[in-house]
Design an enzyme around this catalytic site. Sequence first.
Site, PDB file in Angstrom:
ATOM      1  CG  LEU A 126      22.557  44.789 -58.879  1.00  0.00           C
ATOM      2  CD1 LEU A 126      23.802  44.658 -59.345  1.00  0.00           C
ATOM      3  CD2 LEU A 126      22.607  44.202 -57.492  1.00  0.00           C
TER       4      LEU A 126
ATOM      5  CB  THR B 137       4.554  43.047 -45.891  1.00  0.00           C
ATOM      6  OG1 THR B 137       4.527  43.953 -44.709  1.00  0.00           O
ATOM      7  CG2 THR B 137       3.959  43.773 -47.196  1.00  0.00           C
ATOM      8  CG  ASP B 138       3.183  42.255 -40.925  1.00  0.00           C
ATOM      9  OD1 ASP B 138       3.923  43.193 -41.493  1.00  0.00           O
ATOM     10  OD2 ASP B 138       3.538  42.237 -39.685  1.00  0.00           O
ATOM     11  CD  GLU B 139       5.065  47.446 -43.233  1.00  0.00           C
ATOM     12  OE1 GLU B 139       4.554  48.580 -43.757  1.00  0.00           O
ATOM     13  OE2 GLU B 139       6.025  47.026 -42.927  1.00  0.00           O
TER      14      GLU B 139
ATOM     15  CE1 TYR C  98       7.080  47.398 -49.116  1.00  0.00           C
ATOM     16  CE2 TYR C  98       6.015  47.578 -46.791  1.00  0.00           C
ATOM     17  CZ  TYR C  98       6.688  46.699 -48.099  1.00  0.00           C
ATOM     18  OH  TYR C  98       7.058  45.425 -47.615  1.00  0.00           O
ATOM     19  CB  SER C  99       1.084  48.694 -46.733  1.00  0.00           C
ATOM     20  OG  SER C  99       0.493  50.013 -46.515  1.00  0.00           O
TER      21      SER C  99
ATOM     22  CB  SER D  15       2.690  49.515 -53.908  1.00  0.00           C
ATOM     23  OG  SER D  15       3.734  48.929 -53.116  1.00  0.00           O
ATOM     24  CE  LYS D  16       5.173  43.387 -50.826  1.00  0.00           C
ATOM     25  NZ  LYS D  16       6.465  42.480 -51.814  1.00  0.00           N
TER      26      LYS D  16
END
Length: 340
Positions: free
Chosen positions: A35, A125-127, A153-154, A156-157
């Site tokens: 949360l 993700t596609d990123e 972000y990308s 880290s993914k």
Amino acid sequence: MNIIITGGAGFIGSNFVFHMLKEHPQDRVICLDKLTYAGNLSTLAPVMDQDNFRFVKADICDRNAVYRLFEEEHPDVIVNFAAESHVDRSIENPAIFLETNIMGTAVLMDACRKYGIQRYHQVSTDEVYGDLPLDRPDLFFTETTPIHTSSPYSSSKASADLLVLAYHRTYGLPVTISRCSNNYGPYHFPEKLIPLMIINALHDKPLPVYGDGLNVRDWLYVEDHCRAIDLILQKGRVGEVYNVGGHNEMRNIDIVKLICKELGKPESLIHHVTDRKGHDRRYAIDPTKIHKELGWLPETKFADGIKKTIQWYLDHEDWWQPIISGEYQQYYQKMYGSRG
Ligand code: NAD
Ligand code: TYD
């Protein structure tokens, strides 16, 4: 089957919780969510009292809490949606993205190794493929396109994806990964393009389009993404990556104009503001593999999906009003106040 859905109080995760409870009523669904600002327990209110649903507030990085939950629930399947998900926030503060998106994934997979599971599914993700040039509409991301990231972000993914594949190869963990394009639909947090523009337009506030607005995203209705993950869990091959996208490329500026039109608002609300740092130009998925292997196809056309989504925001002010009147105001001021 006992299934743990992490990040189930967020946008896609909550839609997936609803999808699984509806499509697989014999399964037990456990939602684990920290949360954060993006998680909203009120979203899950309609299912909270269901016998085959349990909500647990915990951080995926908290090893003790995760192991305890595995001991209590003996899950068969884990689907990991939990993540920091907003590119602009990752540019402001990368650290929490590394912590949640990479370390959290490792903790979940360590629990899977320790207690044994049938499947660990990573929602990616596609990123992770970086971007494509605008003048090469013939190019698409396939599962073999090299990882080439732009934002914290990308990155880290992508790191998490590599770790997932490493756990498969090294420890034989039964994993699958889906890499989906931009989702839209109900319960989308209003910091993201589509809900932000809908809510600003409703308030006759400026619509902040980054740069020239010609960046292209490949939009998929969230329920189509949920169906894809469900299919991968049932029929996907272990160790494989599946791209998920609907061949629905749209320029940001055209989406914002469409939202103005649907809401009867003037395009003069559109303001071009300072571009995002490192802004990816175009994302476009080739979904041939998931179509051929699993028979998946998107069902919702963008023209219908965007109407449904706008109507949902019109009908659910009680969901988004508390969000935008809280700390979101400070976020908005910080991110857009000086963007000019
Ligand atoms: P979201 O930001 O709406 O929701 C994320 C959820 O994760 C929230 O409920 C939040 O409370 C929870 N969470 C965050 N940190 C956590 C932690 N440490 N422990 C437990 N829970 C935590 O995100 P979303 O848009 O629903 O995205 C879900 C997943 O899908 C993400 O992994 C994202 O990378 C991926 N994805 C999103 C899109 C998209 O268009 N939104 C597209 C492709 C892939
Ligand atoms: P976003 O919804 O943040 O998704 P992502 O960056 O993961 O694709 O943004 C979608 C596109 O819209 C992206 O090109 C950035 C752009 N954008 C704006 O022009 N203005 C905004 O206020 C936001 C939030 C995004």
